[in-house]
Design an enzyme around this catalytic site. Structure first.
Site, short mmCIF file in Angstrom:
data_model
loop_
_atom_site.label_atom_id
_atom_site.label_comp_id
_atom_site.label_asym_id
_atom_site.label_seq_id
_atom_site.Cartn_x
_atom_site.Cartn_y
_atom_site.Cartn_z
N CYS A 212 -20.07 -33.00 31.66
CA CYS A 212 -19.69 -34.32 31.13
C CYS A 212 -20.80 -35.35 31.32
O CYS A 212 -20.79 -36.40 30.68
CB CYS A 212 -18.41 -34.80 31.80
SG CYS A 212 -17.11 -33.58 31.75
N HIS B 180 -13.05 -38.13 24.85
CA HIS B 180 -14.12 -37.55 25.67
C HIS B 180 -14.83 -36.43 24.94
O HIS B 180 -14.50 -35.27 25.10
CB HIS B 180 -13.51 -37.07 26.98
CG HIS B 180 -14.50 -36.58 27.98
ND1 HIS B 180 -15.82 -36.98 27.99
CD2 HIS B 180 -14.37 -35.71 29.02
CE1 HIS B 180 -16.45 -36.38 28.99
NE2 HIS B 180 -15.59 -35.60 29.61
#
Ligand SMILES: [Zn+2]
Lengths: 377, 141
Positions: A79, A320
């Site tokens: 991420c 995301h």
């Protein structure tokens, strides 16, 4: 050269399976180049952060840019891929290697997964069917039981961020903000995390232009950028999973900037799950251990609070797209520091902080974490 | 289904044979004669439930094959309510700190959130996953 942030740009964030991944990137890059006030020919390196690519995405994006032969590479740090790419650009400019670097963060999740991310079968815990929300749930469950945190305190993070996201025209979720009761009543994903405490997977790209000092009043000073890889998540440690990696990056970033946590006006942090924001803010020093859960309910981190956190709506609203997250966080802080955030604008906006944390590799306290501090010169 | 964007496509990620991908080498901890297999550092005794690592990740000392007790204390636990791979909800997971051993991820025979430190015993493998039961007053449930 002192690294400066020259420009930012993003695509919309949301489920966009019918949009070519290159188009998401080109949209973000065009906006960033315009924002920086440069011509494409001034770009002398490209660094891309992406987890799922597709492989070769950087070159495919290059096809539309007309920048043949410039140094270019792609980094993957889960991420934190987008902010890892940004960190490399900052370091390269600082060391004088390049004068103007295009950073691109991108992922298109809707063409890969129809729901939660499928765990990686080569990972010992992925092979044992531990989904990412399950990992964060184990972290949350430990924290909740150790410090007596209530479900309402967890839910308050989702309410705050989803409310903020209503004013972000590029966020994935912007129909209505739920109440604490609605967050807790949404279906359970992994105890104690309910559906509305988990960020949606998303498609999106963000671009950042980093260069040296050029006397442009709109440029932002990059006071610090720290990137750390994961360390052994030692079972003898008292830290819950993820905490130490954020704390390591934060310590380096504060030292570089010569600042304390109390000097930060506005933050964008990695709230993939509600517990993520709480633990991150503790690791960033905004609250002592076990007290991070009080920050959202008390209003401290509200948009009109003392230290607003995730005024963009965070991952919980924006969605995301792994590699596309960090650059969107930087874009929001740039927007806030320049006073251009419109309805999302926070009152004090001289110093901003971005934190992105990637994880999921078994036995490690994270895959990587990046913390950067920006300010108005 | 196959015409729906994003469904049923091969991805960059290796999903594994359980969900329709190609098989991959198993990296999960092994269970040998009722004990968890792994390695231990000959210098600092750090335990790791993995094999094939080049040195001790805590002190760089040499490691040797080791077996760990199947009992320990739950560091944390959760009940997952979404399907994952071949698992159907609800299923319970815990991080189990083995007695004088490493922390391993186990599936719980009974899907429930446990108190911190709850005593568990690994009783076997379920489709290759370590599976544990709670020990209450010496009685395994
Ligand atoms: Zn050792």
């Amino acid at each position: 050269m002192n690294p400066m942030l020259w420009g930012v740009g993003t695509s919309d964030y949301g489920l966009q399976p019918g949009t070519r991944v290159e188009v998401l990137c080109w949209t973000a890059i065009r906006e960033a180049v315009d924002d920086a006030g440069i011509t494409p020919a001034e770009i002398d390196a490209i660094i891309v952060g992406s987890v799922f690519g597709p492989p070769g995405v950087a070159t495919r994006v290059q096809r539309g840019l007309g920048l043949p032969g410039v140094p270019m590479w792609t980094v993957e740090n889960a991420c934190a891929s987008g902010t890892s790419a940004y960190h490399e650009a900052v370091q390269a400019v600082r060391q004088g290697r390049f004068g103007c670097v295009l950073v691109l963060g991108v992922d298109q999740m809707s063409t890969l997964f129809s729901g939660a991310i499928v765990p990686e079968a080569t990972d010992p815990e992925g092979a044992a069917s531990l989904p990412l929300p399950g990992l964060y749930a184990l972290q949350a469950q430990r924290y909740v039981q150790e410090f007596g945190v209530t479900p309402e305190q967890l839910a308050a993070v989702a309410v705050k961020n989803k409310r903020n996201g209503l004013d972000n025209p590029r966020a994935q979720l912007r129909k209505a903000a739920p109440t604490v009761e609605e967050v807790l009543a949404s279906r359970m994903i992994a105890e104690p995390l309910t559906f509305l405490q988990c960020c949606p997977t998303s498609d999106g790209a963000g671009a950042v232009i980093v260069g040296g000092e050029r006397g442009n009043p709109a440029d932002l000073r990059i006071e610090a950028s720290a990137m750390v890889s994961g360390a052994l998540w030692d079972h003898r440690s008292q830290d819950v999973w993820g905490y130490a990696s954020v704390a390591r990056a934060a310590e380096q970033a504060y030292a570089q900037a010569g600042r304390t946590p109390g000097e930060i006006d506005v933050l964008e942090v990695h709230d993939a799950f509600t517990i993520g924001e709480i633990l991150t803010l503790e690791a960033l020093g905004l609250a002592p251990r076990g007290k991070g859960a009080e920050l959202a309910p008390s209003g401290h981190t509200a948009r009109d609070g003392a230290q607003p956190v995730n005024p963009s709506g965070g991952l919980l609203s924006r969605g995301h797209p792994l590699g596309g997250t960090g650059t969107a966080q930087i874009a929001e802080i740039a927007c806030q520091l320049r006073g251009r955030a419109g309805d999302r604008q926070v009152a004090r906006h001289r110093v901003g902080l971005v934190e992105t944390m990637g994880g999921g590799a078994a036995g490690m306290d994270g895959n990587a974490c990046v913390v950067t501090i920006l300010s108005v010169p | 289904m196959a015409t729906e964007l994003g469904v049923g496509r091969p991805t960059k990620r290796r999903p594994g044979a359980a969900v329709g991908g190609l098989p991959v080498a198993d990296s999960r901890p092994s269970l040998v004669d009722g004990q968890v297999g792994g390695v231990r550092c000959t210098t600092c005794r750090y335990p790791v439930a993995q094999t094939g690592i080049p040195w001790c990740p805590a002190c760089y000392g040499p490691v040797e094959p080791a077996r760990f007790a199947a009992t320990g204390a739950a560091w944390s636990s959760t009940v997952v309510q979404i399907p994952v791979g071949t698992r159907r909800p609800p299923f319970g997971l815990a991080y189990l700190d083995l007695d004088d051993g490493p922390r391993v991820l186990v599936h719980l025979a009974e899907p429930t959130v446990l108190p911190l430190g709850a005593r568990l015993r690994i009783t076997g493998l379920d489709d290759g996953d370590l599976t544990a039961v709670t020990i209450e007053k010496g009685v395994e449930k």
